[in-house]
Design a protein around this motif. Structure first.
Motif, PDB file in Angstrom:
ATOM      1  N   VAL A  50       0.835  -1.200   0.000  1.00  0.00           N
ATOM      2  CA  VAL A  50       0.000   0.000   0.000  1.00  0.00           C
ATOM      3  C   VAL A  50       0.870   1.250   0.000  1.00  0.00           C
ATOM      4  O   VAL A  50       1.824   1.349   0.763  1.00  0.00           O
ATOM      5  N   VAL A  51       0.517   2.192  -0.872  1.00  0.00           N
ATOM      6  CA  VAL A  51       1.144   3.509  -0.913  1.00  0.00           C
ATOM      7  C   VAL A  51       0.163   4.461  -0.251  1.00  0.00           C
ATOM      8  O   VAL A  51      -0.987   4.574  -0.669  1.00  0.00           O
ATOM      9  N   TYR A  63      -3.290   3.683  -2.281  1.00  0.00           N
ATOM     10  CA  TYR A  63      -3.255   2.915  -3.514  1.00  0.00           C
ATOM     11  C   TYR A  63      -2.543   1.599  -3.240  1.00  0.00           C
ATOM     12  O   TYR A  63      -1.649   1.541  -2.397  1.00  0.00           O
ATOM     13  N   VAL A  64      -2.917   0.564  -3.975  1.00  0.00           N
ATOM     14  CA  VAL A  64      -2.219  -0.710  -3.888  1.00  0.00           C
ATOM     15  C   VAL A  64      -1.367  -0.847  -5.142  1.00  0.00           C
ATOM     16  O   VAL A  64      -1.851  -0.649  -6.258  1.00  0.00           O
ATOM     17  N   VAL A  65      -0.082  -1.134  -4.938  1.00  0.00           N
ATOM     18  CA  VAL A  65       0.844  -1.315  -6.053  1.00  0.00           C
ATOM     19  C   VAL A  65       1.332  -2.759  -6.063  1.00  0.00           C
ATOM     20  O   VAL A  65       1.385  -3.415  -5.026  1.00  0.00           O
ATOM     21  N   PHE A  66       1.678  -3.224  -7.257  1.00  0.00           N
ATOM     22  CA  PHE A  66       2.121  -4.607  -7.416  1.00  0.00           C
ATOM     23  C   PHE A  66       3.525  -4.634  -8.009  1.00  0.00           C
ATOM     24  O   PHE A  66       3.761  -5.206  -9.063  1.00  0.00           O
ATOM     25  N   GLY A  67       4.443  -3.967  -7.315  1.00  0.00           N
ATOM     26  CA  GLY A  67       5.828  -3.913  -7.761  1.00  0.00           C
ATOM     27  C   GLY A  67       6.118  -2.647  -8.543  1.00  0.00           C
ATOM     28  O   GLY A  67       5.215  -1.872  -8.879  1.00  0.00           O
ATOM     29  N   GLY A  68       7.405  -2.426  -8.820  1.00  0.00           N
ATOM     30  CA  GLY A  68       7.829  -1.256  -9.572  1.00  0.00           C
ATOM     31  C   GLY A  68       9.069  -0.652  -8.946  1.00  0.00           C
ATOM     32  O   GLY A  68       9.828  -1.336  -8.252  1.00  0.00           O
ATOM     33  N   LEU A  87      -7.014   1.891  -3.517  1.00  0.00           N
ATOM     34  CA  LEU A  87      -7.425   0.911  -2.510  1.00  0.00           C
ATOM     35  C   LEU A  87      -8.934   0.709  -2.528  1.00  0.00           C
ATOM     36  O   LEU A  87      -9.422  -0.413  -2.394  1.00  0.00           O
ATOM     37  N   SER A  88      -9.682   1.781  -2.736  1.00  0.00           N
ATOM     38  CA  SER A  88     -11.147   1.695  -2.746  1.00  0.00           C
ATOM     39  C   SER A  88     -11.679   0.845  -3.905  1.00  0.00           C
ATOM     40  O   SER A  88     -12.805   0.357  -3.852  1.00  0.00           O
ATOM     41  N   GLU A  89     -10.873   0.635  -4.947  1.00  0.00           N
ATOM     42  CA  GLU A  89     -11.294  -0.143  -6.111  1.00  0.00           C
ATOM     43  C   GLU A  89     -10.851  -1.605  -6.036  1.00  0.00           C
ATOM     44  O   GLU A  89     -11.202  -2.408  -6.896  1.00  0.00           O
ATOM     45  N   LEU A 128      -0.741  -9.593   1.404  1.00  0.00           N
ATOM     46  CA  LEU A 128      -1.557  -8.445   1.038  1.00  0.00           C
ATOM     47  C   LEU A 128      -3.027  -8.837   0.979  1.00  0.00           C
ATOM     48  O   LEU A 128      -3.904  -8.111   1.471  1.00  0.00           O
ATOM     49  N   ASN A 129      -3.321  -9.995   0.430  1.00  0.00           N
ATOM     50  CA  ASN A 129      -4.690 -10.478   0.333  1.00  0.00           C
ATOM     51  C   ASN A 129      -5.299 -10.656   1.721  1.00  0.00           C
ATOM     52  O   ASN A 129      -6.435 -10.259   1.967  1.00  0.00           O
ATOM     53  N   GLY A 130      -4.537 -11.201   2.666  1.00  0.00           N
ATOM     54  CA  GLY A 130      -5.044 -11.399   4.021  1.00  0.00           C
ATOM     55  C   GLY A 130      -5.235 -10.112   4.785  1.00  0.00           C
ATOM     56  O   GLY A 130      -6.139  -9.978   5.604  1.00  0.00           O
ATOM     57  N   VAL A 131      -4.400  -9.111   4.508  1.00  0.00           N
ATOM     58  CA  VAL A 131      -4.456  -7.843   5.231  1.00  0.00           C
ATOM     59  C   VAL A 131      -5.537  -6.918   4.680  1.00  0.00           C
ATOM     60  O   VAL A 131      -6.280  -6.297   5.431  1.00  0.00           O
ATOM     61  N   LEU A 132      -5.621  -6.796   3.348  1.00  0.00           N
ATOM     62  CA  LEU A 132      -6.493  -5.807   2.730  1.00  0.00           C
ATOM     63  C   LEU A 132      -7.920  -6.267   2.505  1.00  0.00           C
ATOM     64  O   LEU A 132      -8.836  -5.471   2.509  1.00  0.00           O
ATOM     65  N   VAL A 133      -8.102  -7.554   2.251  1.00  0.00           N
ATOM     66  CA  VAL A 133      -9.430  -8.048   1.907  1.00  0.00           C
ATOM     67  C   VAL A 133      -9.787  -9.181   2.869  1.00  0.00           C
ATOM     68  O   VAL A 133      -9.631 -10.346   2.546  1.00  0.00           O
TER      69      VAL A 133
END
Length: 135
Positions: A50-51, A63-68, A87-89, A128-133
């Motif tokens: 999460v940013v 926002y959730v980022v997936f690398g970079g 994050l809301s999406e 991330l899946n366990g924490v955010l959703v």
């Protein structure tokens, strides 16, 4: 009051954010990193996470980022994400599809170095899946 600086969050699909901000917390590969105005020049890779962006108005967006990777200079920060979403999406299906794709790629890979990177990426996505959703 903290000084403001320019922040851009860019993914291959679109420019998600280009604003004056007072603070950004990014999920750097070596751990969370807070960026503020006048930060020392730094370049870092980003892991899935999460940013958190504190706009000049004081409002916080996530926002959730997936690398970079992120390029940080004293006057700004640009985060170039492999993929990103507000994050809301974000929903469970989105993360589940990414986890399934990472597992499929992991099962097909032969090189040890690539396999190790995929295992780490899969672990980060699962966390991330366990924490955010939550279930």
């Amino acid at each position: 009051m903290a000084d403001n600086f320019n922040f851009e969050l860019v993914s291959p699909e679109r420019l998600l954010l280009s604003e004056k901000v007072s603070e950004v917390v990014i999920p750097a590969t070596e751990g969370e990193m807070t960026v503020m105005a006048h930060h020392a020049p730094t370049m870092t890779t980003i892991k899935p996470g999460v940013v958190s962006v504190k706009l000049a108005s004081g409002q916080v967006t996530k926002y959730v980022v997936f690398g970079g990777f992120a390029d940080i200079v004293p006057t700004g920060c640009t985060l170039l994400a492999e993929s990103a979403v507000a994050l809301s999406e974000l929903n469970r299906d989105t993360l589940t599809k990414r986890i399934e794709a990472a597992r499929a790629e992991l099962n097909a890979v032969e090189g040890h170095e690539h396999k190790t990177r995929l295992e780490q990426y899969l672990a980060e996505l699962t966390h991330l899946n366990g924490v955010l959703v939550p279930a």
